[in-house]
Design an enzyme around this catalytic site. Structure first.
Site, PDB file in Angstrom:
ATOM      1  N   GLY A 142       0.933  -1.228   0.006  1.00 15.64           N
ATOM      2  CA  GLY A 142       0.211  -0.062   0.011  1.00 15.64           C
ATOM      3  C   GLY A 142       0.882   1.315   0.033  1.00 15.64           C
ATOM      4  O   GLY A 142       0.692   2.120  -0.591  1.00 15.64           O
ATOM      5  N   CYS A 143       1.777   1.039   0.862  1.00 18.06           N
ATOM      6  CA  CYS A 143       2.602   2.390   0.838  1.00 18.06           C
ATOM      7  C   CYS A 143       3.505   2.793  -0.463  1.00 18.06           C
ATOM      8  O   CYS A 143       3.677   3.612  -0.932  1.00 18.06           O
ATOM      9  CB  CYS A 143       3.700   2.495   1.939  1.00 18.06           C
ATOM     10  SG  CYS A 143       2.873   2.233   3.601  1.00 18.06           S
ATOM     11  N   THR A 144       3.655   1.784  -1.066  1.00 16.97           N
ATOM     12  CA  THR A 144       4.534   1.573  -2.347  1.00 16.97           C
ATOM     13  C   THR A 144       3.679   2.348  -3.279  1.00 16.97           C
ATOM     14  O   THR A 144       3.996   3.228  -4.022  1.00 16.97           O
ATOM     15  CB  THR A 144       5.077   0.283  -2.913  1.00 16.97           C
ATOM     16  OG1 THR A 144       5.955  -0.150  -1.766  1.00 16.97           O
ATOM     17  CG2 THR A 144       5.520   0.318  -4.237  1.00 16.97           C
TER      18      THR A 144
END
Length: 155
Positions: free
Chosen positions: A46-48
């Site tokens: 998700g952060c990527t």
């Protein structure tokens, strides 16, 4: 639980190390609008996605007068690996002490898979040229969030 920021609040000052270990301060951006986004961990799906979305839209945001700073509890070495691996162009800073995360209301209790846990609350705070909070978004989704910000800001 830390207080959430509201529009009109003074954005808490911070100086944190970037992926190269150089200090980045909110004060360095005075006179420009800054999108400060808080995410749980580098190198996670998700952060990527979120960091790549900000990178893909960086030119559009910069042309509208916005700088982008991503903040996570990661150390500079992990941020450097994240930046290299994903070709990120956004400024990433680490807050291992979580003091800045807490000051922005982006650290505290949250629901994760139905359980209450303490951790980073995915959040985005837009700071104006004078260092005041223009918008504060909490519990945002990693996917589609950048498009929503661009729409909300009228960029």
């Amino acid at each position: 639980m830390s207080e959430r920021l509201q529009p009109g609040d003074t954005a808490p000052a911070f100086t944190l190390p970037d992926a190269d270990g150089k200090d980045v301060s909110l004060a360095d951006h005075k006179g420009r609008k800054v999108i400060v986004y808080f995410y749980p961990a580098a190198l996670t799906p998700g952060c990527t996605k979120q960091a790549c979305d900000f990178t893909d839209n960086l030119d559009v945001l910069a042309a509208a007068g916005y700088d982008v700073i991503g903040v996570s509890p990661d150390k500079p070495e992990k941020l450097a690996k994240f930046r290299e691996q994903e070709n990120l162009k956004v400024t990433l800073v680490g807050d291992p002490s979580k003091e800045t995360l807490a000051a922005y209301g982006a650290f505290g209790e949250k629901k994760l898979y139905g359980k209450t846990v303490t951790g980073v609350i995915r959040s985005t705070v837009v700071v104006d040229e004078e260092g005041k909070v223009e918008h504060a978004f909490y519990n945002v989704k990693a996917t589609g969030h950048v498009a929503k910000i661009i729409k909300d800001l009228g960029v």
